[in-house]
Structure formats: C-alpha cells, structure tokens
Design a protein around this motif. Structure first.
Motif, short mmCIF file in Angstrom:
data_model
loop_
_atom_site.label_atom_id
_atom_site.label_comp_id
_atom_site.label_asym_id
_atom_site.label_seq_id
_atom_site.Cartn_x
_atom_site.Cartn_y
_atom_site.Cartn_z
N SER A 695 0.83 -1.21 0.00
CA SER A 695 0.00 0.00 0.00
C SER A 695 0.86 1.26 0.00
O SER A 695 2.06 1.23 0.32
CB SER A 695 -0.92 0.03 1.23
OG SER A 695 -1.80 -1.07 1.24
N LEU A 696 0.22 2.36 -0.34
CA LEU A 696 0.80 3.69 -0.16
C LEU A 696 -0.16 4.45 0.75
O LEU A 696 -1.36 4.55 0.46
CB LEU A 696 0.95 4.43 -1.49
CG LEU A 696 1.37 5.89 -1.40
CD1 LEU A 696 2.77 6.03 -0.78
CD2 LEU A 696 1.34 6.55 -2.79
N VAL A 697 0.35 4.99 1.87
CA VAL A 697 -0.47 5.68 2.85
C VAL A 697 -0.01 7.13 2.93
O VAL A 697 1.19 7.41 3.08
CB VAL A 697 -0.37 5.01 4.24
CG1 VAL A 697 -1.11 5.83 5.29
CG2 VAL A 697 -0.94 3.59 4.18
N LEU A 698 -0.97 8.06 2.85
CA LEU A 698 -0.70 9.50 2.92
C LEU A 698 -1.57 10.08 4.02
O LEU A 698 -2.80 10.09 3.90
CB LEU A 698 -1.02 10.17 1.58
CG LEU A 698 -0.36 9.56 0.34
CD1 LEU A 698 -0.93 10.20 -0.93
CD2 LEU A 698 1.14 9.73 0.39
N LEU A 699 -0.94 10.55 5.11
CA LEU A 699 -1.67 11.04 6.27
C LEU A 699 -1.27 12.48 6.55
O LEU A 699 -0.09 12.80 6.65
CB LEU A 699 -1.37 10.19 7.51
CG LEU A 699 -1.76 8.71 7.42
CD1 LEU A 699 -1.35 7.99 8.69
CD2 LEU A 699 -3.26 8.56 7.19
N ASP A 700 -2.27 13.33 6.73
CA ASP A 700 -2.03 14.75 6.95
C ASP A 700 -2.46 15.13 8.37
O ASP A 700 -3.65 15.13 8.68
CB ASP A 700 -2.82 15.57 5.92
CG ASP A 700 -2.40 17.03 5.91
OD1 ASP A 700 -1.42 17.37 6.59
OD2 ASP A 700 -3.06 17.83 5.22
N GLU A 701 -1.47 15.39 9.24
CA GLU A 701 -1.71 15.90 10.58
C GLU A 701 -2.64 15.01 11.40
O GLU A 701 -3.70 15.44 11.85
CB GLU A 701 -2.24 17.33 10.53
CG GLU A 701 -1.26 18.30 9.89
CD GLU A 701 -1.70 19.74 10.04
OE1 GLU A 701 -2.12 20.10 11.16
OE2 GLU A 701 -1.64 20.48 9.06
N VAL A 702 -2.23 13.79 11.62
CA VAL A 702 -3.00 12.88 12.46
C VAL A 702 -3.00 13.39 13.89
O VAL A 702 -1.97 13.81 14.42
CB VAL A 702 -2.39 11.46 12.41
CG1 VAL A 702 -3.09 10.54 13.40
CG2 VAL A 702 -2.50 10.90 11.01
N GLY A 703 -4.17 13.38 14.54
CA GLY A 703 -4.28 13.72 15.95
C GLY A 703 -4.46 15.19 16.25
O GLY A 703 -4.49 15.58 17.42
N ARG A 704 -4.65 16.01 15.24
CA ARG A 704 -4.72 17.44 15.52
C ARG A 704 -6.05 17.86 16.14
O ARG A 704 -6.18 18.97 16.61
CB ARG A 704 -4.52 18.23 14.23
CG ARG A 704 -5.62 18.04 13.19
CD ARG A 704 -5.36 18.87 11.97
NE ARG A 704 -6.33 18.60 10.92
CZ ARG A 704 -6.32 19.23 9.75
NH1 ARG A 704 -5.42 20.15 9.50
NH2 ARG A 704 -7.22 18.94 8.84
N GLY A 705 -7.05 16.98 16.13
CA GLY A 705 -8.37 17.37 16.61
C GLY A 705 -8.60 17.18 18.08
O GLY A 705 -9.71 17.33 18.57
#
Length: 878
Positions: A695-705
């Motif tokens: 897979s290719l995983v792209l995550l933007d700012e996990v946990g910011r909420g």
C-alpha cells in the motif's frame, strides 16, 4: 381535503396500477395531463412546486388530492423526479378515447429509476450510470454486481475486506446511482448499512433487492458467463438483472459481462481517497467547478472516451503487464506526431454509440441519432484505415482491430433514412422514398389530396370573389373555409357554417368534406404504416447492438489513450518504469493538476520511498509551504502511472501499489453524531486495518483534533504501526515536531520538510523538499496574510515568545526541548515552568472560611490599587 377511497371506475383503475407498482410515483394519463392522486399528489406538488388540487371520487362530496403535469412537458418533469431519486411508473392511454367502449384502457409504458435511466436528459452527462446490487448477509454483504444499462456493461466482484467497509471499498469506483440491498429479518435492508452507504455516496438511492432472475430469461452467453462466477458474484448479478428485467426489459438481451483485461488486480481506492485526491470531484461540494484530475486531464474527443477515462481514473490497474500494455499503446500513438492530431479530429465526429444503442433497444431513440450513428460508422472506417496504414506496430494494429465498422449496419441506415430525418419518431418522413412502396402510395395519396385542397382554395377564391378566403385545418374541426367578416355577404349559400371566431366565420361544403375525408384517410393510413415500419426497422437493427456496444468501448479506449498521448507529447511527460519492485521514485515530479494550471511557476520535487530502505517519510514545514500539495502530488502520480499515462516528471519508477489510503482535510458528521476528531480516528483506524505491505499511505496531521499530548501519542502510535507492522510506503505530514526526533531512531523512516526563507522580515515559501525537519510553523505569518486583527496578532506574538522560551518535556522521554522550537504543546506546559507570582502566593495564604465579606472586599480593592505590588493579607478573625 382527505384521501377518499377509490370508488369511481377511474380511481379503481388508478388504484390497481398503484398496487402493481409499490414504491413508485404513478403518473396516470387523464386527457392532456399525467396526474397523481392521494399521497403521490402531495409529494408531486411538493417536489415539482406545482399546484395541489382535488377531485371528487363519487357523488358523496368526498375529494382526493390531485396534482398533474401537462403531457407535452412530461419529459422535463420526469427528469427532475429521477434526479431527485424517485422511481416513476408512467401509465399512458393505450387506445384512442374516441373509440373506447367505457373506460379508456391504460397501461404502464415506462418505468424510470435513477439506476436504469437511458434518456440523455435523465442522465448526468456522458459518465457511467450504475445500478448495483449486493448479496450475502444483510449487515455485511460479500458479493456485488454493477450494470450500466446505457452501455450494456455488467461488472461483478467480491467485497474486498470483512464487514460493510469491504462493500464500500468494492463499490467506490462505481459510485452507483441506485443500490439493491439484501433484505433482513424485517424484510427491508439493514438500516445501519444504508446509512453508511448514503454517507459515502451522496444522492444514492437504496432499495430492497428483488428475487433473482430466472436463468431462462438470460441470453445463453450471459447465462454461461454468470455460471463461471463465484457464488456471491453470481447471486448479485442475478439480482441486478432481475431489476433490469422489471424496469427495462428491452435492454436485458444486450447486457454483457465485462471482463477486465487486468483480471482481478486493481489499485484499490476507497471513496475517501477518491475524494481527498480530488480524482473526479472536488473535495468540497461547494466548489463544484474546482479543478480535478479528471477535468484537467480530460483531452478526450468522444463521450465513450470521457466515460472510460473517468472509469480508469477510479479503477487504476495493479497488474504490471496490463499497465505496460497501455503504456505501449500511448507511446505508439504519441509517435504518430501530426497524424495524432488528425486522428483526434476524426474521433470528434463519433457520437455516443453505446447510448444510441441503448435508446434504440429501449425505443427511446430520436431519428437524428440514427443519422449520427451512420456518420459515426463512416468515421470509424476512416479511423481503422488510418491506424492500419501505420505499418506493423502491434499496439496500433490491436487498436485498429477493435474498430469493427459494421458495414451491414451502415448500409441499412444509408438505404432507409433520409438525409435529414425528422426530430421525433412521431413525425412523418422517417424513410427515404422508394424504400417501402405501401408507405409511398399512402403518402402520394395524401399529397394528392392536399394538392386538391390547394386547387379548391384557388377555385373558390375566383368563384366567390373573396381573395382572402383560406382553407385551414385544426384537430377539432378538421378542414374548413375561413372567411373574414367584411366578406361574409359573398359566402355561397351551399356553405355550411362550422364555427364562429373573432373576426371571421368558418364553413365547409360537400366538395371540401369529400377531399377532407380523402386526405385524412390517406394520412391515417400513412401514419399507421410509418409507425409500424419504424418499429420493424428498429427491430432489424437490434441484432447489431452487442457489436455496437463493443465498438463503442473500442472507440472509447482509442480516444482515452490518444488523449494521454497528446498530453504526453504536448507537455514533455515521461513514461514511468513500472514493475513489481519496492521502489517509488520521482525525479522533479510535478503535481498533475497544478502543473497544468501553473506551468513553470510550479516547483517540482523528488520522491524516494523504498520498501527495502526508507519507506516512511515524516514531512514537516510551515503552514502554506505545500505539505498537503506534495502528498497529493505523490498519490496522483501513482494513480496516473497505474492507469497507463505518462507523467509530469524527469524520471519516474513505480513499484506497483496495491491500495492507496489517504487521510486529509478536516470534516465532521454532526448529523450522525460524529465530531471531526471521531471521523479522523475512524478513517485512520480503517487505514491501519486495511493497508498492506504494497500500500501507499498518505496522512495529513494525524491527531490534531484533540489535546496536544493525546494527539501526539496517537500520531506516534500510528507512525510506529505503519513502520513496524504494516511496513508500507508512507508519508505523514505533521506539526508535532516531537515526532521528528523520535523518528531518528526508526531504521526505515526519514524526516523531510518544505523549505522557507526569511528576507527582510518577509517570509518566502520556496516549496522545495529538503532533508531534515523544520522548527517553524509561520502560523502568525499566515494569520497576518489572512487579515488577523493587529491587536490579536500582537498578543499571539507575545504568547509565542513565552512558549518558545520554555523548556517543554518530550513525550515518552525525560529529555526536554530547549530554546526556540515550534510545538503545539498546551499553554499550561509553558506557563507551568514559571514560579508562582507574588499575587498567587498571597492568594494561597488566604483562608476563605475565616474571612468576612467586608474583609475580602477590602483585600481585593487594595490589590487593585497597588497592581502587582505586595500587600499583607488581612487579619484573620480570632
């Protein structure tokens, strides 16, 4: 007004039709209107914003709600209802009211649903319009089938993954307009599954699945094809075909099971990833005109080409040989040079062959569409000849072989149709003279009668001396003499008055009545003959439909590939090296959408991810530096590479990706009781469960909420799980800079950031990816650009200096981060590092229980007068 029982013959007839079509809006022909009654009338009036009236049901005075639309405008109203997701049964009069004995006979002549519409005005452009079905347990179906009746294509598959999320992933590339779900114990689909599906596919209509179709109703070829499928697929296929049989029975014989050339291997994209990457629709529904990958890369010239391009972008390949085969075709077409331009100009003359075919089968075809079909078949002949002239190139030869020109069909069309056919099949002049002798004879008789009418008009003008006398016609009174009032004194005695109108009188005579009878008889005969011959002619064309659908797919493939070739040649794109290896490398890669919009202003960047080396990249950088853009760039380049397109880069090497997962943006589902953070965590959880090593995983700012330390802990856990357990290629963008120091201890992870430069107090965003982490966010700079109030901005600057001067603990470590270092740490972490103030110590020394109200008030007033100075606490009472 109440819903009265159906007691008149008309209402009994309506009630019987309504009972046969539960869940449908029944539009019931009454004279010149299509009417609805009862609750259907209320719904129709509300949705179409028309007047709600009532009619009596019997002599008792009871009245039933009624609403209707004119029959001549019914098509536009049908389009509005179907687009709103309603199923409609159109019940028309099937005998002439003049000859009916008692109640006029009525039958349902059309059934329209969102997933089985074939008319252009009911469809949203040339894109696929899928009807889908699921089979298996009601709470978590395992098989699916999707059919587009407008193109004759049937796809089947098995849900990829356990539970309802597997079905969502399987259906995401199809975005069905209507979905048939298995019934639960209550006889209806699982309500939680319905809510989940409607959340993923806005506007989706869900419906209880009918029973499977009788195999005897299928063509032998389709029956045999379904027999080769796995049980869940076969069950779903039989369900979806049963629905087609109930709604569009004429189209059922022309549906074929479509075998994907890449077999079962495709790059899996769920609905969220398709939305985050803006493949075919903007991420924000409020920005419907915003550019997408499809809108930017759509250089097709035909409706089948556009349809196939959209399908490819939502269904990229994951089979190396299939990808390379497409690449070879693109490369061969690019090599045509100027001849590629001529080829694409020829393609632009080809109509939507599939939809012409489906409307022919459904008898919703307009005669000009058959003329366009003939023109298109001639263009196909020229396209095939042009490709065959290119020598021995196997790719071009394969494309040419798919363009079967159907010469028998073309000859039939050219023999029968006039040069300019009439607009509708209800009009006269559908065929060339000489094709059908009986029709020619009836038409000649009618023309002779019309000529006799013209001669009679001239004779009567001369005989009566009334130069303004005219012979006219309407459907109520037939043919008549019209004489204006000033000339009434000259009207012959043998004329019989028919009608009085403003300013004139209308008459007939024995001679006029005789000619009228002759004309109307010939016209009726010709009309009946032509109507029957049109149906017979369409039936003669029906056997060509399977080959016409296949030809449309071949035209679409040529068009989509030619569009890729034109983009590659025009913009200097490179052919990516695609294999089953572990590498994902782009040199000077460019965002496929922004590159087309910004040109040379866009800053290219490299990408290096390798399953055997650095497979995880932690991306930091200031706000607006381009982190999200970079991640989307990598994802879109992978999609295009596995579709078979050439890429905007200096060099590209793609080890095939099995699934692409993204988490970007900030959304909530308040209507379903889910906060933005809950939605974020749900999506991340799905990714952690669904991703595999390819897979290719792209995550933007996990946990910011959530709170900073909770968010940091979750981001770190997510990173470690992807690094240690899943071991896939990953890019994580974050403002948690503690992560960058923790990453230094991971063998397959690396830090990188988007560079910025400060010049004379101004910030310059370079958008260039460099190794290592950054320690600045420039959030205040962004706030200034956004028009943040100056006072609030100064307060933010003061607090930032205070935070940056603090020593903050590093999560999971006894070490501290010292000196200027950007972090999202909570304010308490910084303020807690300072010693208590004098005022705080004075407050701590007080015993509130031993103070009188007056003493407490006096103490507060002294502190107010002295500001932050020291004051002794008041004496406590003994």
């Amino acid at each position: 007004m109440v819903d009265a029982p159906a007691s008149t013959p008309l209402m009994e007839q309506y009630g019987a039709v309504k009972a046969r079509y539960p869940g449908h809006l029944v539009l019931f022909r009454v004279g010149d209107f299509f009417e609805c009654f009862g609750e259907d009338a209320r719904l129709l009036a509300r949705e179409l914003e028309i007047v709600l009236t009532a009619r009596a049901t019997d002599g008792s005075g009871q009245r039933i709600p009624m609403a209707g639309v004119p029959s001549h405008a019914v098509e536009s109203y049908l389009a509005r209802l179907v687009r709103k997701g309603y199923k409609v049964a159109l019940c028309d009069q099937v005998e002439d009211a003049r000859f009916a004995k008692g109640l006029v006979r009525r039958e349902v002549t059309r059934v329209l649903t969102p997933g089985t519409a074939i008319e252009d005005r009911l469809l949203a452009g040339p894109d696929h319009n899928f009807l889908a079905a699921a089979s298996g347990p009601p709470s978590a179906p395992t098989g699916f089938a999707a059919v587009d009746v407008t193109t004759g294509e049937l796809f089947t598959g098995v849900a990829e993954g356990a539970g309802p999320l597997g079905l969502l992933l399987a259906l995401a590339p199809f975005t069905p307009a209507e979905l048939l779900l298995p019934r639960g114990e209550a006889g209806t689909p699982n309500p939680e599954l319905e809510r989940l599906l409607r959340g993923e596919f806005p506007g989706l209509r869900t419906e209880s699945a009918p029973g499977p179709i009788d195999a005897a109703a299928l063509t032998p070829a389709l029956r045999d094809s379904i027999g080769t499928l796995a049980t869940p697929e076969a069950e779903a296929a039989r369900v979806v075909l049963a629905y087609v049989q109930a709604t569009q029975p004429r189209l059922l014989p022309y549906i074929e099971l479509t075998t994907r050339p890449e077999g079962r291997r495709r790059l899996r994209l769920d609905a969220k990833t398709l939305r985050h990457l803006e493949i075919t629709r903007p991420m924000s529904p409020d920005e419907s005109s915003a550019p997408t990958l499809l809108s930017t890369w759509d250089e097709t010239r035909t409706a089948p080409g556009r349809r196939l391009l959209r399908f490819w972008l939502r269904n990229p390949l994951a089979d190396v040989e299939a990808i390379r085969e497409r690449q070879q075709k693109v490369e061969a077409l690019r090599g045509l040079g100027p001849r590629l331009t001529a080829l694409r100009e020829e393609l632009a003359t080809v109509a939507d062959l599939s939809r012409i075919g489906s409307r022919l089968a459904g008898r919703r075809l307009r005669p000009p569409e058959l003329a366009a079909l003939g023109t298109s078949l001639e263009a196909v002949q020229r396209l095939r000849a042009a490709l065959e002239q290119e020598g021995e190139d196997a790719s071009l030869r394969g494309l040419a072989e798919g363009l079967l020109p159907l010469p028998e069909l073309l000859a039939t069309l050219r023999r029968a149709l006039p040069e300019v056919p009439p607009p509708t099949a209800e009009d006269r002049g559908l065929f060339r003279p000489g094709v059908f002798p009986d029709l020619d004879a009836a038409t000649s008789e009618e023309r002779a009668g019309l000529a006799a009418l013209q001669a009679l008009e001239r004779t009567e003008q001369e005989r009566t001396g009334i130069r303004t006398l005219r012979i006219r016609y309407n459907q109520v009174f037939g043919y008549y003499f019209e004489v204006t009032r000033p000339h009434l004194a000259r009207v012959p005695a043998e004329y019989r008055r028919k009608q009085t109108v403003s300013g004139a009188e209308r008459f007939t005579s024995e001679e006029l009545s005789a000619i009228e009878e002759r004309v109307l008889a010939a016209r009726e005969k010709a009309t009946e003959l032509e109507s029957g011959l049109w149906e017979r002619f369409c039936s003669e064309l029906d056997p060509f439909l399977p080959r016409l659908h296949r030809l449309a797919r071949a035209v679409g493939e040529l068009d989509a590939l030619a569009g890729f070739a034109w983009v590659a040649a025009s913009h200097g794109h490179v052919k990516p090296e695609v294999d089953d290896g572990a590498t994902l490398t782009f040199r000077d890669g460019r965002h496929p959408v922004l590159d087309r919009l910004l040109g040379e202003r866009f800053v290219p960047n490299d990408t290096d991810l390798d399953l055997g080396k650095t497979r995880l990249l932690v991306l930091t950088g200031p706000n607006m530096s381009g982190k999200s853009t970079y991640m989307r760039q990598v994802g879109l380049l992978v999609v295009l590479a596995q579709v078979g397109a050439f890429l905007p880069a200096r060099h590209a090497h793609v080890g095939v990706v099995s699934s692409l997962h993204t988490r970007m943006g900030f959304t909530d589902e308040i209507g379903r009781g889910k906060s933005s953070f809950f939605v974020e965590m749900s999506e991340v959880a799905e990714i952690l469960r669904g991703a595999d090593e390819r897979s290719l995983v792209l995550l933007d700012e996990v946990g910011r909420g959530t709170s900073t330390f909770d968010g940091l802990a979750l981001a770190w856990a997510t990173l470690r799980h992807l690094h240690d357990e899943v071991r896939c290629r990953t890019i994580i963008a974050t403002h948690y800079h503690q992560l960058t120091e923790l990453v230094e201890g991971l063998p397959a992870a690396q830090n990188a950031h988007l560079e910025v430069r400060e010049e004379r107090g101004e910030v310059v965003l370079l958008h260039r990816l460099v190794a290592g982490s950054t320690d600045r966010s420039l959030g205040l700079h962004v706030a200034r650009l956004a028009g943040f109030p100056s006072g609030a901005l100064k307060e933010a600057e003061r607090m930032l200096r205070r935070l940056e001067s603090a020593d903050l603990p590093l999560a999971g470590s006894s070490a501290k981060l010292r000196g200027p270092r950007y972090t999202q740490a909570v304010l308490l972490a910084a303020s807690g590092a300072e010693s208590p103030s004098e005022l705080e110590r004075a407050l701590a020394a007080l015993d509130p229980d031993r103070l009188t109200p007056m003493e407490a008030l006096a103490w507060i007033h002294k502190w107010r007068r002295r500001g932050a100075g020291h004051v002794d606490p008041p004496r406590e009472r003994q």
